[in-house]
Design a protein around this motif. Sequence first.
Motif, PDB file in Angstrom:
ATOM      1  N   PHE A   1      -0.711  -5.295  -3.061  1.00 36.58           N
ATOM      2  CA  PHE A   1      -1.425  -4.237  -3.775  1.00 36.58           C
ATOM      3  C   PHE A   1      -0.654  -3.759  -4.998  1.00 36.58           C
ATOM      4  O   PHE A   1      -1.193  -3.001  -5.801  1.00 36.58           O
ATOM      5  CB  PHE A   1      -1.710  -3.063  -2.842  1.00 36.58           C
ATOM      6  CG  PHE A   1      -2.821  -3.340  -1.863  1.00 36.58           C
ATOM      7  CD1 PHE A   1      -4.102  -2.869  -2.095  1.00 36.58           C
ATOM      8  CD2 PHE A   1      -2.590  -4.094  -0.720  1.00 36.58           C
ATOM      9  CE1 PHE A   1      -5.134  -3.133  -1.196  1.00 36.58           C
ATOM     10  CE2 PHE A   1      -3.605  -4.357   0.184  1.00 36.58           C
ATOM     11  CZ  PHE A   1      -4.889  -3.881  -0.058  1.00 36.58           C
TER      12      PHE A   1
ATOM     13  N   PRO B   1      -6.529  -6.063  -2.795  1.00 29.21           N
ATOM     14  CA  PRO B   1      -5.249  -6.312  -3.459  1.00 29.21           C
ATOM     15  C   PRO B   1      -5.452  -6.906  -4.853  1.00 29.21           C
ATOM     16  O   PRO B   1      -6.265  -7.810  -5.032  1.00 29.21           O
ATOM     17  CB  PRO B   1      -4.556  -7.320  -2.533  1.00 29.21           C
ATOM     18  CG  PRO B   1      -5.294  -7.252  -1.242  1.00 29.21           C
ATOM     19  CD  PRO B   1      -6.694  -6.865  -1.576  1.00 29.21           C
TER      20      PRO B   1
ATOM     21  N   ARG C   1       0.838  -1.202   0.000  1.00 31.10           N
ATOM     22  CA  ARG C   1       0.000   0.000   0.000  1.00 31.10           C
ATOM     23  C   ARG C   1       0.876   1.257   0.000  1.00 31.10           C
ATOM     24  O   ARG C   1       0.602   2.217  -0.724  1.00 31.10           O
ATOM     25  CB  ARG C   1      -0.926   0.018   1.216  1.00 31.10           C
ATOM     26  CG  ARG C   1      -2.150  -0.894   1.125  1.00 31.10           C
ATOM     27  CD  ARG C   1      -3.018  -0.640   2.350  1.00 31.10           C
ATOM     28  NE  ARG C   1      -4.219  -1.447   2.382  1.00 31.10           N
ATOM     29  CZ  ARG C   1      -4.337  -2.600   3.044  1.00 31.10           C
ATOM     30  NH1 ARG C   1      -3.288  -3.100   3.701  1.00 31.10           N
ATOM     31  NH2 ARG C   1      -5.468  -3.283   3.048  1.00 31.10           N
TER      32      ARG C   1
END
Length: 451
Positions: free
Chosen positions: A128, A442, A89
Motif C-alpha cells: 500500500f 494496493p 497499511r
Amino acid sequence: MPEQAADAPHLDMVIRAERAMLPEGPSAAEIGVRDGRIAVVADLGTGLTGEEVLDLSAEQVLLPGLVDTHVHVNDPGRTEWEGFGTATRAAAAGGVTTLIDMPLNSLPPTVDVDALEEKRRTAEPKAFVDVGFWGGAIPGSTEHLIPLHREGVYGFKSFLSDSGVEEFPPLSPAELERDMAVLAEADSLMIVHAESPRALESAPAAEGRSYGSFLSSRPREAENEAIRAVIEAARRTGCRAHILHLSSAEALEDIAAAREEGVRLTVETCPHYLVLSAEEVPEGATTFKCCPPIREESNRRALWEGLRAGVIDCVVSDHSPSTAELKLLDGGDFGGAWGGISSLQLGLSLMWTEAQRQGVDLADAVRWMSSAPARIAGVADKGRIAEGCSADFAVFDPHARWDVRADDLWHRNRITAYDAREVLGRVDRTILRGRTVDFTTPHGRLLRRSG
C-alpha cells in the motif's frame, strides 16, 4: 516559488495548504501534481486548477510523506509476525509513504539475489506504500554483496552480536571490515546493529519480570564498544557506515569525533528511545523489550540533545513485531520474550508529542523522519515537497489529541508498548504518488536504488 503558475499544463491534483512543510520551511502553498510527481510548487492564491482539488483546513499541515528505513516486515516465512499487506497499511495510516524492509526475520533472509527476488514477488501485490529493500551481510555471503548491490538494494544490514534468529548470524570484526572494504568499492552502505558480544557475554543474564534485570543485561558499554569497532572499520576501509537504533547516549562523543575527522558515518535513533524511559517500564511489561534497550531518563534527554546538535541524523521506527505468544505477555519474562517494539503506525504522533515538550518545532521533527532517512539511504525523490519529487504527502493535524488503542492498529499483531497512551497529532490522509491511500486497493511500488 513561482509568482504565477496558473497557466501551467494540465494537473491531476492540486493541494492548497495554509501550511505546507517545504524544504526551506513552512509556507502557504499550492502544490500541483502531474503523473504522480510534484509539477508545481506555487504561492497560496496562485489559482492552480486540476482534476482533483484538495483544500486543507486551517488546522491541517501538509507534510512530505515520511520515509521509514528500518522496518521488519517478516514476509515471506514469518507472516504470523507481520506481512506486507498489514505493515504497509500501518505505514500509510501513520503518514509513511516509503519504507525499506530489513533482510532478516523473513525466510529466506535477503542475503542473495534469489531471496531478494522472492521477497519482491511477495511484496508487489500487497504493498500500500512504496517499498525498497536492504540486503544482508552474514558470514559466507561476501560473494553476494555486489550482485545484490547491482540488483538495487539500498545497502547491507549486519549484526555484531546474536540477531535472535539462527539464519542471520553475526559478523566478526574481521568479517565486518572485509565486507566493508568490498562495499567501499561500490560506494554502498553498511548498516550495523552495534552491540559487542564480548560486553553482552560478560553482563548478567536477564531473567524474570524485572526490567532492571533486562537493562543490566544490555549495558551501554556493549553499544559503545561496538560503535567504536564500526568507526574503526569505516576509517580503515573508507566505507559509508550507519549505526542503527542508537540507544546509548554515551556513544555520541565518539560519533561526533569520528565525523569531525571525516569518517563516513551516519546515525539513527527511534521514537521509543526518545519517548520512553526505563523508569516508567512496568514490571513484566515485555511489550517494552527491545535490543538495544530503552534506557534511563537522563539518557533519553541526552539523545534529544544529540538530535538537536545534528550528531544523530534521523528517526525511524525499527518496527520489529512478533506474535503475542513470543512476547510472553502472560508470564512477563524479560529474559525469554522476543525483543522488538511495534510502532510503525505511531511514529509521527509519538515524535510530535515529545517534540512539543522538548521545544522542537514540527519542521525539525518531520525532517528527521522524511528527508533525512531518504538522504542517508539514497532513496531518490522521496521525503521532500519539491518540484520533480514523488507526490507523496501526509495531511497532519498537529492539534488533535487521541488515545492509542492497540486494537485499532493495522499491525498484524495488535500489541504495542503505547497502548492507552495519549498522543498529540493525527494523520488525516496519506497520499502516494498523487493518489489518496484507501486501504482497500494496493498501489505501492517496489523501489530500487538508482545510480
